[in-house]
Design an enzyme around this catalytic site. Structure first.
Site, PDB file in Angstrom:
ATOM      1  N   ASP A  67      11.517  16.449  16.000  1.00 17.71           N
ATOM      2  CA  ASP A  67      10.744  17.343  16.288  1.00 17.71           C
ATOM      3  C   ASP A  67      10.866  18.176  17.399  1.00 17.71           C
ATOM      4  O   ASP A  67      11.632  17.824  18.472  1.00 17.71           O
ATOM      5  CB  ASP A  67       9.200  16.911  16.241  1.00 17.71           C
ATOM      6  CG  ASP A  67       9.036  15.585  16.872  1.00 17.71           C
ATOM      7  OD1 ASP A  67       9.698  15.257  17.537  1.00 17.71           O
ATOM      8  OD2 ASP A  67       7.889  14.841  16.592  1.00 17.71           O
ATOM      9  N   ASN A 135      -3.310   8.314  16.089  1.00 18.40           N
ATOM     10  CA  ASN A 135      -3.816   8.699  14.844  1.00 18.40           C
ATOM     11  C   ASN A 135      -2.848   8.577  13.656  1.00 18.40           C
ATOM     12  O   ASN A 135      -3.166   9.012  12.495  1.00 18.40           O
ATOM     13  CB  ASN A 135      -4.097  10.372  14.890  1.00 18.40           C
ATOM     14  CG  ASN A 135      -3.203  11.355  14.844  1.00 18.40           C
ATOM     15  OD1 ASN A 135      -1.804  10.899  15.110  1.00 18.40           O
ATOM     16  ND2 ASN A 135      -3.239  12.614  15.008  1.00 18.40           N
ATOM     17  N   HIS A 137       0.320   9.392  13.251  1.00 21.57           N
ATOM     18  CA  HIS A 137       1.200  10.495  12.809  1.00 21.57           C
ATOM     19  C   HIS A 137       2.582   9.863  13.023  1.00 21.57           C
ATOM     20  O   HIS A 137       2.881   8.872  13.932  1.00 21.57           O
ATOM     21  CB  HIS A 137       0.973  11.602  13.553  1.00 21.57           C
ATOM     22  CG  HIS A 137       1.497  11.549  15.055  1.00 21.57           C
ATOM     23  ND1 HIS A 137       0.825  12.565  15.967  1.00 21.57           N
ATOM     24  CD2 HIS A 137       2.356  10.892  15.759  1.00 21.57           C
ATOM     25  CE1 HIS A 137       1.600  12.450  17.275  1.00 21.57           C
ATOM     26  NE2 HIS A 137       2.430  11.316  16.961  1.00 21.57           N
ATOM     27  N   GLU A 142       0.988  15.028  11.100  1.00 21.29           N
ATOM     28  CA  GLU A 142      -0.532  14.528  11.437  1.00 21.29           C
ATOM     29  C   GLU A 142      -1.166  14.509  10.251  1.00 21.29           C
ATOM     30  O   GLU A 142      -1.096  14.538   9.120  1.00 21.29           O
ATOM     31  CB  GLU A 142      -1.331  16.057  11.888  1.00 21.29           C
ATOM     32  CG  GLU A 142      -0.517  16.233  13.295  1.00 21.29           C
ATOM     33  CD  GLU A 142      -0.661  15.523  14.755  1.00 21.29           C
ATOM     34  OE1 GLU A 142      -0.986  14.330  14.438  1.00 21.29           O
ATOM     35  OE2 GLU A 142      -0.760  16.151  15.780  1.00 21.29           O
TER      36      GLU A 142
HETATM   37  C1  F6R Z   1       8.059  12.170  18.953  1.00 16.46           C
HETATM   38  C2  F6R Z   1       7.442  12.110  17.886  1.00 16.46           C
HETATM   39  C3  F6R Z   1       5.932  11.133  17.998  1.00 16.46           C
HETATM   40  C4  F6R Z   1       5.898   9.919  18.791  1.00 16.46           C
HETATM   41  C5  F6R Z   1       4.364   9.517  18.834  1.00 16.46           C
HETATM   42  C6  F6R Z   1       4.440   8.428  19.984  1.00 16.46           C
HETATM   43  O1  F6R Z   1       9.218  12.654  18.756  1.00 16.46           O
HETATM   44  O2  F6R Z   1       7.844  12.138  16.798  1.00 16.46           O
HETATM   45  O3  F6R Z   1       5.377  11.052  16.822  1.00 16.46           O
HETATM   46  O4  F6R Z   1       6.658   9.226  18.503  1.00 16.46           O
HETATM   47  O5  F6R Z   1       3.675  10.667  19.108  1.00 16.46           O
HETATM   48  O6  F6R Z   1       4.625   9.142  21.110  1.00 16.46           O
HETATM   49  P1  F6R Z   1       4.903   7.743  22.440  1.00 16.46           P
HETATM   50  O7  F6R Z   1       5.707   7.073  22.157  1.00 16.46           O
HETATM   51  O8  F6R Z   1       4.961   8.948  23.495  1.00 16.46           O
HETATM   52  O9  F6R Z   1       3.320   7.059  22.509  1.00 16.46           O
END
Ligand code: F6R
Length: 239
Positions: A67, A135, A137, A142
């Site tokens: 992303d 959440n 995701h 989301e």
């Molecule tokens: C980032 C992504 C997100 C993160 C998720 C967890 O490329 O795809 O889904 O993996 O938000 O983020 P952290 O690892 O910072 O807790």
């Protein structure tokens, strides 16, 4: 789903990094899918160490990231491209021509098509690294009423804005991003999901023990036939 629980993030990074490096050594021109955020950093550190010790080379590897924010230039200090450059790309021998990123500023439909075709042209993603949001995701998919397929432009939830705004000091955090869709992620041949800390415990429980529902996007991984979930004790505490 295979679930493995470790003492700390360093041990998880070594386990995930070993899976990746062993695979790269068996298939040097493989395709890796990368995530940003805190969860995969120890994995990238392990890969960098293995590279520095001459135990692995990424020179023929192709990469696709999950992303990218909308509204930031790719070279902005808070872009996910910059994150990858600083945490991995500049420290190993991955060739820039083999690095693929979503363009958060491109036309949504054309960009989605371009990314899908690029992944397909490389024969699909061999190993996809994932984190999980508080959440539930995965990538930036989301919680919602339906699972998506290919890459799309998402409006970020308040939970994601709260979690990620710590990285934005003098820039306002973007409210939208281009993300790989659930379908694209599920087509990866192998998936490694990493979660650490108490803040992920409920999402981890919902992912593994809850119903498969787009209200917890990560729950779809129950239907993937080669997914390994790497957790620390805090993230596994509600299982
Ligand atoms: C980032 C992504 C997100 C993160 C998720 C967890 O490329 O795809 O889904 O993996 O938000 O983020 P952290 O690892 O910072 O807790």
């Amino acid at each position: 789903m295979e679930v493995r629980v470790f003492k700390n993030a360093g041990e998880i990074g070594a386990a995930a990094g070993k899976i990746i490096c062993d695979f790269v050594n068996s298939k040097p021109d493989c395709v890796l899918g990368f995530a940003t955020g805190a969860s995969p950093v120890p994995t990238y550190d392990y890969m960098i160490n293995q590279f520095n010790e001459g135990k692995v080379s990424f020179k023929d590897v192709t990469t696709f990231n999950l992303d990218e924010y909308c509204g930031l230039p790719a070279d902005h200090k808070n872009s996910y491209f910059t994150f990858m450059k600083e945490n991995l790309f500049s420290k190993v021998d991955i060739q820039s021509k083999n690095i693929n990123f979503l363009d958060g500023n491109a036309d949504e439909e054309q960009e989605s098509k371009r990314y899908a075709e690029a992944i397909k042209a490389k024969g699909g993603i061999d190993i996809q690294i994932l984190g999980i949001g508080r959440n539930g995701h995965i990538a930036f998919n989301e919680p919602s009423d339906e699972f998506t397929d290919e890459a799309w432009k998402v409006t970020l939830s308040q939970s994601t804005i709260d979690a990620n705004s710590i990285y934005f000091d003098d820039t306002e955090m973007p409210r939208s991003a281009m993300t790989m869709g659930i379908g694209s992620i599920m087509r990866s041949k192998k998936i490694i999901l990493i979660a650490t800390g108490n803040s992920k415990a409920q999402a981890v429980k919902d992912m593994i023990k809850g119903p498969v529902t787009p209200h917890c996007p990560a729950s779809i991984l129950q239907q993937h036939n080669d997914t390994v979930i790497l957790l620390d004790e805090a993230a596994a505490s509600l299982l």
